[in-house]
Enzyme design. Sequence first.
Site, PDB file in Angstrom:
ATOM      1  N   GLU A 127       0.832  -1.194   0.000  1.00  0.00           N
ATOM      2  CA  GLU A 127       0.000   0.000   0.000  1.00  0.00           C
ATOM      3  C   GLU A 127       0.872   1.251   0.000  1.00  0.00           C
ATOM      4  OE1 GLU A 127      -4.220  -1.321   1.934  1.00  0.00           O
ATOM      5  OE2 GLU A 127      -2.686  -0.681   3.367  1.00  0.00           O
ATOM      6  N   CYS A 140       3.657   8.616   1.236  1.00  0.00           N
ATOM      7  CA  CYS A 140       4.179   7.619   2.171  1.00  0.00           C
ATOM      8  C   CYS A 140       4.348   6.307   1.404  1.00  0.00           C
ATOM      9  CB  CYS A 140       3.217   7.451   3.344  1.00  0.00           C
ATOM     10  SG  CYS A 140       3.724   6.220   4.561  1.00  0.00           S
ATOM     11  N   CYS A 147       6.219  -7.073   7.377  1.00  0.00           N
ATOM     12  CA  CYS A 147       7.260  -6.553   8.257  1.00  0.00           C
ATOM     13  C   CYS A 147       7.655  -7.638   9.256  1.00  0.00           C
ATOM     14  CB  CYS A 147       6.748  -5.316   9.004  1.00  0.00           C
ATOM     15  SG  CYS A 147       8.004  -4.416   9.922  1.00  0.00           S
ATOM     16  N   CYS A 151       5.644  -4.640  15.787  1.00  0.00           N
ATOM     17  CA  CYS A 151       5.294  -3.581  16.741  1.00  0.00           C
ATOM     18  C   CYS A 151       3.813  -3.718  17.068  1.00  0.00           C
ATOM     19  CB  CYS A 151       5.588  -2.205  16.148  1.00  0.00           C
ATOM     20  SG  CYS A 151       7.345  -1.951  15.779  1.00  0.00           S
ATOM     21  N   CYS A 154       0.980  -1.396  15.593  1.00  0.00           N
ATOM     22  CA  CYS A 154       1.003  -1.179  14.144  1.00  0.00           C
ATOM     23  C   CYS A 154       0.314  -2.326  13.415  1.00  0.00           C
ATOM     24  CB  CYS A 154       2.449  -1.040  13.676  1.00  0.00           C
ATOM     25  SG  CYS A 154       2.630  -0.801  11.900  1.00  0.00           S
ATOM     26  N   GLY A 205       6.928  -2.007   6.242  1.00  0.00           N
ATOM     27  CA  GLY A 205       8.282  -2.528   6.315  1.00  0.00           C
ATOM     28  C   GLY A 205       9.258  -1.631   7.051  1.00  0.00           C
ATOM     29  N   GLU A 206      10.425  -2.184   7.327  1.00  0.00           N
ATOM     30  CA  GLU A 206      11.542  -1.476   7.969  1.00  0.00           C
ATOM     31  C   GLU A 206      12.588  -1.159   6.899  1.00  0.00           C
ATOM     32  OE1 GLU A 206      14.297   0.329   9.500  1.00  0.00           O
ATOM     33  OE2 GLU A 206      12.785  -0.130  11.036  1.00  0.00           O
ATOM     34  N   CYS A 379      -1.477   6.584   9.817  1.00  0.00           N
ATOM     35  CA  CYS A 379      -0.231   6.017  10.324  1.00  0.00           C
ATOM     36  C   CYS A 379      -0.502   4.755  11.140  1.00  0.00           C
ATOM     37  CB  CYS A 379       0.466   7.059  11.197  1.00  0.00           C
ATOM     38  SG  CYS A 379       2.033   6.503  11.882  1.00  0.00           S
TER      39      CYS A 379
END
Length: 404
Positions: A127, A140, A147, A151, A154, A205-206, A379
Amino acid sequence: MTTLDIAHEKQRSAPKAALAPAPQGGLRPSLVGLTRPQLMDALAGFGLPEKQLRMRAGQIWNGIYNRGLTNFEGMTTLSKDLRQGLEQAFDISRLEIVTEQKSVDGTRKWLLRLPSAVPGVPGPEIETVYIPEEGRGTLCISSQVGCTLTCTFCHTGTQKLVRNLTAGEIVGQILIARDALCEWPDGGRNSEDRLITNIVMMGMGEPLYNFENVRDALEVVSDGEGLSLSKRRITLSTSGVVPMIEKAGADIGCMLAISLHAVNDETRNKLVPLNKKYPIRELLDACRNYPGVSNARRITFEYVMLKGVNDSMEDAKELVRLLKGIPAKINLIPFNPWPGSPYECSDWAQIEKFSDFINRAGYASPVRTPRGRDIMAACGQLKSETVKKRASERFQETRAEAEA
């Protein structure tokens, strides 16, 4: 030796990046997302004479990133035979748009399907979100499918990692957004009148666990003869992959954001499990040593406001103490709920009280206005799951929840 020659030599000495996506079942490799030296290498492999490489790479670069072309036919500075040969050998088309949703506040979200590694099987999905604001527009973008960090606040963290995105798939998200916003010259909009003014690596993702592809993609994005976004308008957000932070500053040089969200290791271990590996003290030491950090290039600390978890005035005081000496601003994020989330957003009065204290301590602490909640684009809400529910069903449900 010119700057491009130096860059080319540096790139040649580094591990070669694969063309993206790798050919599967006869698919053509994509040129989108290749750095200039990588593009010249690809054209050399295609068989172009060395003396033509710089010129031809520049012509193709212009077609992809200045004109938004999706095939070689429109690159009329190339001969007809060369265009036909390039069309047979390479791909510069877009990622597949599965759905596009628009929030009541103007936020737009695209669900994009990536190429599949298995012929006949649909590829994974990501996305991308565009957030319009007065005087600016922020895109964004995602760096991974899913991921690994889990977290707990999230939504993306509930989706297992499928794979890293290639540099082309990262850049491709920007191209699709520019298509939708009519930002190419043929759309009548010039560089001074652009809608996408800022890029944030804050999607799925990181980014620092996909370092090479993120680095190459942002080199393409910041190239002054292409998409031409200043590195001061590009922000990379990390949950705290400490060993890669200094390298990101040295090799990428964009703005840095840290997903902090807690002021002690006990709480942060629960919210951001990566903290067990790289605790707060190590993380903040890396921030103090981030290349180029200054009052003019402050680090953004993201802090999601969770009721009864991290929003007390004691937390605010400790946050100020922890960040002492780091050029910083603190971005307070009202928690955006998602189905099954275990947290509640802090009361608005408490958020304002928290923000006022930080402001009085000398830190800018803007409260991020929730955007795109009705389409699950805010977010922490991004997730590409489409198996259980069709996108249209999810859209109707989240809109109804927002109206309620």
